[in-house]
Motif scaffolding. Sequence first.
Motif, mmCIF file in Angstrom:
data_model
loop_
_atom_site.group_PDB
_atom_site.id
_atom_site.type_symbol
_atom_site.label_atom_id
_atom_site.label_comp_id
_atom_site.label_asym_id
_atom_site.label_seq_id
_atom_site.Cartn_x
_atom_site.Cartn_y
_atom_site.Cartn_z
ATOM 1 N N ALA A 223 -11.127 9.474 -1.418
ATOM 2 C CA ALA A 223 -10.755 8.079 -1.681
ATOM 3 C C ALA A 223 -11.942 7.134 -1.647
ATOM 4 O O ALA A 223 -11.785 5.915 -1.805
ATOM 5 N N ARG B 197 0.832 -1.184 0.000
ATOM 6 C CA ARG B 197 0.000 0.000 0.000
ATOM 7 C C ARG B 197 0.877 1.247 0.000
ATOM 8 O O ARG B 197 1.906 1.302 0.666
ATOM 9 N N ARG C 283 -11.037 3.305 -1.372
ATOM 10 C CA ARG C 283 -10.099 2.751 -2.341
ATOM 11 C C ARG C 283 -8.668 3.028 -1.887
ATOM 12 O O ARG C 283 -8.287 4.169 -1.641
ATOM 13 N N GLU C 284 -7.859 1.970 -1.746
ATOM 14 C CA GLU C 284 -6.441 2.090 -1.414
ATOM 15 C C GLU C 284 -5.617 1.801 -2.665
ATOM 16 O O GLU C 284 -5.929 0.877 -3.423
ATOM 17 N N THR C 285 -4.564 2.597 -2.837
ATOM 18 C CA THR C 285 -3.735 2.467 -4.033
ATOM 19 C C THR C 285 -2.463 1.711 -3.716
ATOM 20 O O THR C 285 -2.034 1.597 -2.568
ATOM 21 N N TYR D 239 -5.044 -1.212 -4.987
ATOM 22 C CA TYR D 239 -4.421 -2.178 -4.078
ATOM 23 C C TYR D 239 -5.466 -2.940 -3.270
ATOM 24 O O TYR D 239 -5.388 -4.158 -3.112
ATOM 25 N N ASP E 64 -10.608 9.089 7.232
ATOM 26 C CA ASP E 64 -10.192 8.809 5.858
ATOM 27 C C ASP E 64 -10.566 9.975 4.949
ATOM 28 O O ASP E 64 -11.540 10.701 5.192
#
Length: 380
Positions: free
Chosen positions: A229, A209, A244-246, A216, A225
């Motif tokens: 995102a 991450r 959403r995590e990249t 991701y 957060d």
Amino acid sequence: MHRFRHLCSARLGYQLRFLATRRSLRLTSDGTRFLLFTIGIGVAAVNTGNNLFYLLLAMMLSIVVISGLLSEQCLRRLDFRRHVPDLIMANQPTTVTLSVTNRSPWLPSFSLRLFDVLGGQNLDRGLFVDHLPAQRSVLLSYPILATTRGRLKLEGIRAETLFPFGLFLKRALYRVPAEIPVSPPIRPLSLRFVDELVSEGQGLSLPRRGHGTQLYNLRLYRPGDDSRAIHWMSTARTSRLMVRETEAEDQRRITVALSTVAPDDHEALFEQSVTLVASLLWHLSQKSYPLRLIVHAADSGLGSGSDHLVAMLRLLALCERRSPGSSEKPFVDPLCDLGHDAECGYTVAVMPWSDPALFPPMAVDRMLDAAHIEALTHDF
């Protein structure tokens, strides 16, 4: 009774600190002339019986006694606290602070000159305190410079004073030990060499991450957060806020292993190897790569950032060369078990000395032997 015990323990602690400080007394040139003149006045008083000579002799003797008492009072109730950095770098000046406190309840201290004590020798840092009132502190700062890697051991502080008349030089040693790790200096490396290591390690990258553009992971929204995102399509499908995590754009992990085994005639090459590893780690940390350092049995673990770099430099500062025949047990280097591991990523082994009979072939991605080390450190 409790207060009485507290006072007794405090008094005992003060007496022990007083005994631990060593005193020395030396006559100055002015003091020598003054004592010779005092002896002459005493001889004249005895031979002539003149009352004025006796009065003058008594005054001069009282000056000697007062000089000793006041100089002792200036040094008796001093407290020192030295504040040193966790790590310094060789050949790079670093500032150290020294706190001086006068614990006397009423009497001040005058004309204090302070020295660092290293190896039994006084190091003049240019520290001088004209006047330190009772129950007050003063903060002094001065630069120190270590020229070699290892441990810089400061034994204490020596204070001296000529107060009040300059007849005697009174000195006192205060035990204020400090040990500062000194890391090897950072030297410039060939950009071609660093780029080769980075490009060779691209195939051993692991997804993690971080900042990037590729997806991701999707997870539930947590307070704090970033609302930007939020993945709205997944949120609409599940009726729950999803974030959403990249995936980090660069996942290259690099492990650097340094062998500390070398004979006595390879001492200079070993120090060059330590400097090479420190410089390599510094250059790679500037690119934000996850790094791991293995020095003999010490392992820094995988990490990134300035704190992790300091931890790795500390390992290099304290590592010591080991002779192949220094142990009676069968020789086994922990680096011999180092092999390919996806968690370690790209592995670089730095070997200032190797013997085929003692070092079996190691499964590493890049081996830097004595010839490579000399070529890379030629300009150090």
